[in-house]
Design a protein around this motif. Structure first.
Motif, PDB file in Angstrom:
ATOM      1  N   MET A 102     -56.919-136.133  53.230  1.00 50.24           N
ATOM      2  CA  MET A 102     -57.326-135.029  54.069  1.00 50.24           C
ATOM      3  C   MET A 102     -58.136-134.042  53.223  1.00 50.24           C
ATOM      4  SD  MET A 102     -55.103-132.303  56.240  1.00 50.24           S
ATOM      5  CE  MET A 102     -54.604-131.248  54.931  1.00 50.24           C
ATOM      6  N   ILE A 103     -59.170-133.507  53.821  1.00 51.88           N
ATOM      7  CA  ILE A 103     -59.985-132.474  53.176  1.00 51.88           C
ATOM      8  C   ILE A 103     -59.914-131.218  54.038  1.00 51.88           C
ATOM      9  CG2 ILE A 103     -62.291-131.794  52.457  1.00 51.88           C
ATOM     10  CD1 ILE A 103     -62.930-134.739  52.057  1.00 51.88           C
ATOM     11  N   ASP A 104     -59.592-130.107  53.405  1.00 52.08           N
ATOM     12  CA  ASP A 104     -59.550-128.816  54.076  1.00 52.08           C
ATOM     13  C   ASP A 104     -60.485-127.872  53.325  1.00 52.08           C
ATOM     14  OD1 ASP A 104     -58.567-126.966  55.999  1.00 52.08           O
ATOM     15  OD2 ASP A 104     -57.295-126.092  54.454  1.00 52.08           O
ATOM     16  N   VAL A 105     -61.497-127.345  54.023  1.00 54.74           N
ATOM     17  CA  VAL A 105     -62.504-126.486  53.399  1.00 54.74           C
ATOM     18  C   VAL A 105     -62.480-125.131  54.099  1.00 54.74           C
ATOM     19  CG1 VAL A 105     -64.961-126.202  52.925  1.00 54.74           C
ATOM     20  CG2 VAL A 105     -63.947-128.485  52.854  1.00 54.74           C
ATOM     21  N   SER A 106     -62.519-124.073  53.299  1.00 54.67           N
ATOM     22  CA  SER A 106     -62.499-122.714  53.845  1.00 54.67           C
ATOM     23  C   SER A 106     -63.616-121.893  53.211  1.00 54.67           C
ATOM     24  CB  SER A 106     -61.145-122.073  53.548  1.00 54.67           C
ATOM     25  OG  SER A 106     -61.132-120.741  53.958  1.00 54.67           O
ATOM     26  N   GLY A 107     -64.365-121.175  54.041  1.00 53.43           N
ATOM     27  CA  GLY A 107     -65.398-120.265  53.559  1.00 53.43           C
ATOM     28  C   GLY A 107     -66.576-120.950  52.895  1.00 53.43           C
ATOM     29  N   LEU A 108     -67.011-122.082  53.428  1.00 50.40           N
ATOM     30  CA  LEU A 108     -68.093-122.861  52.828  1.00 50.40           C
ATOM     31  C   LEU A 108     -69.465-122.305  53.188  1.00 50.40           C
ATOM     32  CD1 LEU A 108     -69.105-125.439  51.348  1.00 50.40           C
ATOM     33  CD2 LEU A 108     -69.054-126.560  53.587  1.00 50.40           C
ATOM     34  N   SER A 109     -70.293-122.125  52.174  1.00 60.06           N
ATOM     35  CA  SER A 109     -71.701-121.772  52.372  1.00 60.06           C
ATOM     36  C   SER A 109     -72.544-122.751  51.572  1.00 60.06           C
ATOM     37  CB  SER A 109     -71.981-120.347  51.907  1.00 60.06           C
ATOM     38  OG  SER A 109     -71.304-119.418  52.725  1.00 60.06           O
ATOM     39  N   LEU A 110     -73.626-123.262  52.188  1.00 60.58           N
ATOM     40  CA  LEU A 110     -74.530-124.214  51.536  1.00 60.58           C
ATOM     41  C   LEU A 110     -75.951-123.704  51.642  1.00 60.58           C
ATOM     42  CD1 LEU A 110     -73.118-127.518  53.103  1.00 60.58           C
ATOM     43  CD2 LEU A 110     -72.630-126.599  50.846  1.00 60.58           C
ATOM     44  N   TRP A 111     -76.755-123.947  50.602  1.00 59.11           N
ATOM     45  CA  TRP A 111     -78.142-123.499  50.592  1.00 59.11           C
ATOM     46  C   TRP A 111     -78.971-124.357  49.659  1.00 59.11           C
ATOM     47  CZ3 TRP A 111     -74.095-120.735  48.427  1.00 59.11           C
ATOM     48  CH2 TRP A 111     -74.072-120.693  47.043  1.00 59.11           C
ATOM     49  N   TYR A 112     -80.286-124.319  49.889  1.00 58.72           N
ATOM     50  CA  TYR A 112     -81.257-124.852  48.941  1.00 58.72           C
ATOM     51  C   TYR A 112     -81.904-123.681  48.211  1.00 58.72           C
ATOM     52  CZ  TYR A 112     -80.680-129.489  50.855  1.00 58.72           C
ATOM     53  OH  TYR A 112     -80.144-130.685  51.234  1.00 58.72           O
ATOM     54  N   ALA A 113     -82.212-122.614  48.944  1.00 65.91           N
ATOM     55  CA  ALA A 113     -82.673-121.358  48.361  1.00 65.91           C
ATOM     56  C   ALA A 113     -81.565-120.337  48.624  1.00 65.91           C
ATOM     57  CB  ALA A 113     -83.968-120.908  49.008  1.00 65.91           C
ATOM     58  N   LYS A 114     -81.070-119.684  47.584  1.00 66.20           N
ATOM     59  CA  LYS A 114     -79.925-118.780  47.705  1.00 66.20           C
ATOM     60  C   LYS A 114     -80.116-117.723  48.791  1.00 66.20           C
ATOM     61  CE  LYS A 114     -76.073-117.022  45.758  1.00 66.20           C
ATOM     62  NZ  LYS A 114     -74.807-117.612  45.703  1.00 66.20           N
ATOM     63  N   SER A 115     -81.358-117.364  49.066  1.00 64.37           N
ATOM     64  CA  SER A 115     -81.622-116.338  50.068  1.00 64.37           C
ATOM     65  C   SER A 115     -81.581-116.880  51.500  1.00 64.37           C
ATOM     66  CB  SER A 115     -82.987-115.696  49.814  1.00 64.37           C
ATOM     67  OG  SER A 115     -84.004-116.674  49.915  1.00 64.37           O
ATOM     68  N   LYS A 116     -81.548-118.210  51.667  1.00 63.34           N
ATOM     69  CA  LYS A 116     -81.547-118.800  53.013  1.00 63.34           C
ATOM     70  C   LYS A 116     -80.443-119.854  53.114  1.00 63.34           C
ATOM     71  CE  LYS A 116     -84.316-121.027  56.484  1.00 63.34           C
ATOM     72  NZ  LYS A 116     -85.508-121.759  56.818  1.00 63.34           N
ATOM     73  N   HIS A 117     -79.289-119.429  53.628  1.00 64.52           N
ATOM     74  CA  HIS A 117     -78.161-120.336  53.776  1.00 64.52           C
ATOM     75  C   HIS A 117     -78.394-121.309  54.930  1.00 64.52           C
ATOM     76  CE1 HIS A 117     -74.866-117.892  51.534  1.00 64.52           C
ATOM     77  NE2 HIS A 117     -76.007-117.921  50.871  1.00 64.52           N
ATOM     78  N   ILE A 118     -78.031-122.555  54.709  1.00 62.76           N
ATOM     79  CA  ILE A 118     -78.100-123.579  55.751  1.00 62.76           C
ATOM     80  C   ILE A 118     -76.808-123.547  56.560  1.00 62.76           C
ATOM     81  CG2 ILE A 118     -78.234-126.067  56.153  1.00 62.76           C
ATOM     82  CD1 ILE A 118     -79.878-126.107  53.475  1.00 62.76           C
ATOM     83  N   ILE A 119     -75.690-123.444  55.862  1.00 59.00           N
ATOM     84  CA  ILE A 119     -74.373-123.289  56.479  1.00 59.00           C
ATOM     85  C   ILE A 119     -73.768-122.047  55.852  1.00 59.00           C
ATOM     86  CG2 ILE A 119     -72.066-124.287  56.703  1.00 59.00           C
ATOM     87  CD1 ILE A 119     -73.401-127.054  56.646  1.00 59.00           C
TER      88      ILE A 119
END
Length: 79
Positions: free
Chosen positions: A1-18
């Motif tokens: 099981m995987i539990d993820v909390s507060g995830l943010s993803l980006w390619y450019a730090k100024s523009k988050h994808i998630i």
């Protein structure tokens, strides 16, 4: 099981994808991932497989152990 909390993803730090997502993926179950083009589906898969580097999260728990996706234990046990 995987539990993820507060995830943010980006390619450019100024523009988050998630931004600030939380989810649980139960063990031994198939799931689907749906979204429009550019919604972050592939980026999320790359994150879960340890390939995507532009990320931050509050906590990631894998089989009851808190860790980072860059952690060698996660990489060796996810198969």
């Amino acid at each position: 099981m995987i539990d993820v909390s507060g995830l943010s993803l980006w390619y450019a730090k100024s523009k988050h994808i998630i931004n600030d997502a939380s989810f649980t993926l139960p063990a031994h179950q198939a799931i689907g991932l749906l979204g429009i083009n550019g919604a972050g589906k592939t980026t999320l898969i790359n994150f879960l497989s340890g390939v995507h580097r532009g990320c931050s999260s509050d906590t990631i728990t894998y089989n009851g152990n808190e860790l980072s996706v860059q952690d060698i234990i996660y990489k060796s046990e996810r198969y």
